[in-house]
Design a protein around this motif. Sequence first.
Motif, PDB file in Angstrom:
ATOM      1  N   LEU A  68      43.342  39.903  25.243  1.00  0.00           N
ATOM      2  CA  LEU A  68      43.100  38.547  24.748  1.00  0.00           C
ATOM      3  C   LEU A  68      44.180  37.579  25.226  1.00  0.00           C
ATOM      4  O   LEU A  68      43.875  36.460  25.650  1.00  0.00           O
ATOM      5  CB  LEU A  68      43.009  38.540  23.224  1.00  0.00           C
ATOM      6  CG  LEU A  68      41.786  39.228  22.633  1.00  0.00           C
ATOM      7  CD1 LEU A  68      41.945  39.418  21.128  1.00  0.00           C
ATOM      8  CD2 LEU A  68      40.518  38.438  22.949  1.00  0.00           C
ATOM      9  N   ALA A  69      45.431  38.010  25.179  1.00  0.00           N
ATOM     10  CA  ALA A  69      46.524  37.151  25.641  1.00  0.00           C
ATOM     11  C   ALA A  69      46.395  36.867  27.132  1.00  0.00           C
ATOM     12  O   ALA A  69      46.564  35.714  27.571  1.00  0.00           O
ATOM     13  CB  ALA A  69      47.870  37.793  25.333  1.00  0.00           C
ATOM     14  N   ASP A  70      46.089  37.889  27.909  1.00  0.00           N
ATOM     15  CA  ASP A  70      45.936  37.697  29.353  1.00  0.00           C
ATOM     16  C   ASP A  70      44.820  36.707  29.667  1.00  0.00           C
ATOM     17  O   ASP A  70      44.969  35.839  30.528  1.00  0.00           O
ATOM     18  CB  ASP A  70      45.656  39.028  30.057  1.00  0.00           C
ATOM     19  CG  ASP A  70      46.879  39.943  30.113  1.00  0.00           C
ATOM     20  OD1 ASP A  70      48.000  39.468  29.811  1.00  0.00           O
ATOM     21  OD2 ASP A  70      46.709  41.134  30.442  1.00  0.00           O
ATOM     22  N   LYS A  71      43.699  36.829  28.957  1.00  0.00           N
ATOM     23  CA  LYS A  71      42.582  35.910  29.189  1.00  0.00           C
ATOM     24  C   LYS A  71      42.953  34.495  28.773  1.00  0.00           C
ATOM     25  O   LYS A  71      42.619  33.525  29.477  1.00  0.00           O
ATOM     26  CB  LYS A  71      41.332  36.387  28.447  1.00  0.00           C
ATOM     27  CG  LYS A  71      40.705  37.604  29.096  1.00  0.00           C
ATOM     28  CD  LYS A  71      39.466  38.062  28.358  1.00  0.00           C
ATOM     29  CE  LYS A  71      38.847  39.275  29.055  1.00  0.00           C
ATOM     30  NZ  LYS A  71      37.636  39.742  28.386  1.00  0.00           N
ATOM     31  N   ALA A  72      43.632  34.356  27.644  1.00  0.00           N
ATOM     32  CA  ALA A  72      44.064  33.021  27.209  1.00  0.00           C
ATOM     33  C   ALA A  72      44.984  32.399  28.255  1.00  0.00           C
ATOM     34  O   ALA A  72      44.827  31.221  28.608  1.00  0.00           O
ATOM     35  CB  ALA A  72      44.767  33.105  25.859  1.00  0.00           C
ATOM     36  N   LEU A  73      45.912  33.181  28.772  1.00  0.00           N
ATOM     37  CA  LEU A  73      46.860  32.657  29.763  1.00  0.00           C
ATOM     38  C   LEU A  73      46.158  32.256  31.055  1.00  0.00           C
ATOM     39  O   LEU A  73      46.521  31.248  31.679  1.00  0.00           O
ATOM     40  CB  LEU A  73      47.965  33.679  30.032  1.00  0.00           C
ATOM     41  CG  LEU A  73      48.933  33.886  28.864  1.00  0.00           C
ATOM     42  CD1 LEU A  73      49.827  35.095  29.113  1.00  0.00           C
ATOM     43  CD2 LEU A  73      49.760  32.633  28.612  1.00  0.00           C
TER      44      LEU A  73
END
Length: 173
Positions: A68-73
């Motif tokens: 989720l963090a990678d996609k948000a970034l």
Amino acid sequence: AEEAFKETEAWRQCMLVELKGRLNETKPDESVTKELAMNAYMEGEIYNRCYMQEEEKETPNPETLKELADKALVWYDRALELQPNQVEFLTHKMLLLREQKEYQKVIDLCEKILEIAPSFFPPYSHLQEAYEKLKMPQEVVNTFYRAKNIYDGDPEIYLRAVRVFLAYQQYQD
């Protein structure tokens, strides 16, 4: 969450259809760039909020958090490619990196935000916190003085500076 992702995808597709003619221009006008940037930012926000929800669970799944963090970034970066000086986009990316304890990246983003908006207080506090976490005492103190000039009503900036002064027995300041 999946519904939100589907809705956002549908929104992006509708927006692209609407803007298709203008996107084919040699240099799209500023409103197209802003709309596309805002769309990318909104997708980043959706993933970021899902990240926060996962993090609040009793036993968060580390793989899900990373995904989720990678996609948000990725989406924040897409928004920033279109509007690199958008303080809101930079701030939300910085806050997510702070959650992930990526303190050097937090420092870099805070400094960039402060180049754009030097009187915007929150980056000073996050910058000072990141320096403290990275055990960079002189930078904690330097940031304290910078922050105090902007807004002297935040007790946390004083507490961080006091911890450094006490640790190094610097009682004069």
